[in-house]
Motif scaffolding. Structure first.
Motif, PDB file in Angstrom:
ATOM      1  N   UNK A 231      -9.349   7.414   3.241  1.00 52.21           N
ATOM      2  CA  UNK A 231      -7.946   7.202   2.929  1.00 52.21           C
ATOM      3  C   UNK A 231      -7.286   8.490   2.453  1.00 52.21           C
ATOM      4  N   UNK A 232      -5.989   8.446   2.322  1.00 49.37           N
ATOM      5  CA  UNK A 232      -5.222   9.597   1.849  1.00 49.37           C
ATOM      6  C   UNK A 232      -5.343   9.694   0.332  1.00 49.37           C
ATOM      7  N   UNK A 233      -5.941  10.772  -0.135  1.00 49.52           N
ATOM      8  CA  UNK A 233      -6.186  10.953  -1.569  1.00 49.52           C
ATOM      9  C   UNK A 233      -6.902   9.733  -2.152  1.00 49.52           C
ATOM     10  N   UNK A 234      -7.890   9.232  -1.374  1.00 50.64           N
ATOM     11  CA  UNK A 234      -8.813   8.154  -1.752  1.00 50.64           C
ATOM     12  C   UNK A 234      -8.189   6.745  -1.709  1.00 50.64           C
ATOM     13  N   UNK A 235      -6.987   6.617  -1.202  1.00 52.56           N
ATOM     14  CA  UNK A 235      -6.348   5.299  -1.105  1.00 52.56           C
ATOM     15  C   UNK A 235      -5.724   5.141   0.269  1.00 52.56           C
ATOM     16  N   UNK A 236      -5.437   3.882   0.601  1.00 56.78           N
ATOM     17  CA  UNK A 236      -4.785   3.558   1.860  1.00 56.78           C
ATOM     18  C   UNK A 236      -3.327   3.204   1.617  1.00 56.78           C
ATOM     19  N   UNK A 237      -2.507   3.476   2.602  1.00 55.61           N
ATOM     20  CA  UNK A 237      -1.139   2.963   2.584  1.00 55.61           C
ATOM     21  C   UNK A 237      -1.161   1.609   3.281  1.00 55.61           C
ATOM     22  N   UNK A 238      -1.586   0.577   2.512  1.00 53.85           N
ATOM     23  CA  UNK A 238      -1.672  -0.751   3.108  1.00 53.85           C
ATOM     24  C   UNK A 238      -0.372  -1.496   2.851  1.00 53.85           C
ATOM     25  N   UNK A 239      -0.409  -2.788   2.786  1.00 48.12           N
ATOM     26  CA  UNK A 239       0.838  -3.559   2.792  1.00 48.12           C
ATOM     27  C   UNK A 239       1.320  -3.991   1.411  1.00 48.12           C
ATOM     28  N   UNK A 240       0.738  -3.442   0.332  1.00 52.59           N
ATOM     29  CA  UNK A 240       1.164  -3.858  -1.002  1.00 52.59           C
ATOM     30  C   UNK A 240       2.289  -2.952  -1.501  1.00 52.59           C
ATOM     31  N   UNK A 241       3.471  -3.502  -1.541  1.00 54.55           N
ATOM     32  CA  UNK A 241       4.663  -2.752  -1.920  1.00 54.55           C
ATOM     33  C   UNK A 241       4.545  -2.136  -3.304  1.00 54.55           C
TER      34      UNK A 241
END
Length: 291
Positions: A87-97
């Motif tokens: 992921x980007x900087x260890x996280x994903x841009x998923x669907x949680x606003x």
């Protein structure tokens, strides 16, 4: 004897990781180099299937390889290439606003990342682009949901582990509205991803917003596939009676419709049950979708 067997199995897994030729590469996506890892495929592969294994929040692809050793071994015997993106900087841009992760704040283009990886492996290893799958844990499960919601024509099926869909008030993806096969593996005693829905908090200050209950999440995918009534249920063999967990399998399956499955881990927390190997379950689920 059991402890010795487990110890030998662990040593074997570590040895396999150490001896495998791990390859890594990256692609440039809108100014960011995005990295992924995979074991060198055998020369026997012919138009292999492609499976993405997605790490949880705070993780990375290289470390995630250790959790799916058995899956990677079996996949190599089943003409399937397994890839572990970061992921980007260890996280994903998923669907949680509500996610405060930089991936979400900067709205990094995950769809372009996954499309780029699919094309990368098509060109280099001739993967079958009709047989592309994703399995993710926790935040990676949320990313798998996003792929099914927004890229259903690119993914044949997904599996989400210890993850529920964001609540409607916390959803910032635009669903394509196309049904795909989905398998969910959730624990009833999970306080991080509440089985019955609620707010997800990572650590002390990382409020990811509310998620739906597991039942609502299952119903979303079942309704999208036009199922009615209740799913069939069967008990999964309790291979480890000492772990305090009992797994039940709920399944919607009809000819001409996407298969929708819930593995309900009674007593399960934000972890993997011992009774099943979740990644092997995902691989078997994916294999059923192309038979």
């Amino acid at each position: 004897m059991i402890r010795l067997t487990l110890a030998l199995a662990l040593l074997l897994s570590v040895s396999i990781i150490a001896n495998a030729q791990v390859l890594s590469d990256s692609i440039l996506v809108e100014g960011n180099y995005r990295t992924f890892y995979f074991n060198k495929p055998p020369d026997t592969f012919r138009k292999p299937s492609l499976v993405f294994v997605l790490h949880g929040s705070g993780g990375n692809g290289r470390d995630m390889m250790k959790a799916a050793v058995k899956m990677d071994q079996q996949a190599a015997n089943e003409n399937t290439l397994v890839v572990y993106p970061s992921g980007y900087k260890r996280y994903w841009n998923e669907c949680r606003k509500s996610s405060p992760a930089q991936a979400n704040v900067e709205n990094v283009n995950e769809q372009a990342f996954f499309d780029g990886m699919i094309q990368y492996f098509r060109k280099r290893y001739s993967v079958d682009t009709k047989h592309v799958f994703a399995v993710g844990t926790s935040g990676g499960g949320h990313m798998a949901y996003k792929l099914a919601l927004t890229m259903p024509r690119a993914f044949r099926a997904i599996t989400a582990i210890i993850a529920n869909l964001p609540d409607t008030t916390n959803l910032d993806c635009e669903p394509a509205g196309k049904a795909v096969p989905v398998m969910i593996i959730n624990g009833t005693d999970d306080t991080t991803n509440p089985y019955n829905g609620g707010v997800v908090v990572l650590g002390k200050n990382m409020n990811m917003g509310a998620v739906r209950s597991t039942d609502r999440t299952l119903a979303y995918w079942a309704n999208l596939a036009h199922y009615q009534g209740k799913p069939t249920m069967e008990n999964v063999p309790d291979t480890d009676p000492n772990d305090g967990k009992i797994v039940e399998r709920y399944m919607y399956k009809e000819k001409g419709k996407p298969e929708i499955v819930l593995l309900k881990v009674n007593g399960g927390k934000h972890d993997y049950p011992n009774d099943i190997d979740v990644h092997l379950e995902a691989l078997a689920f994916f294999k059923r979708q192309i038979q």
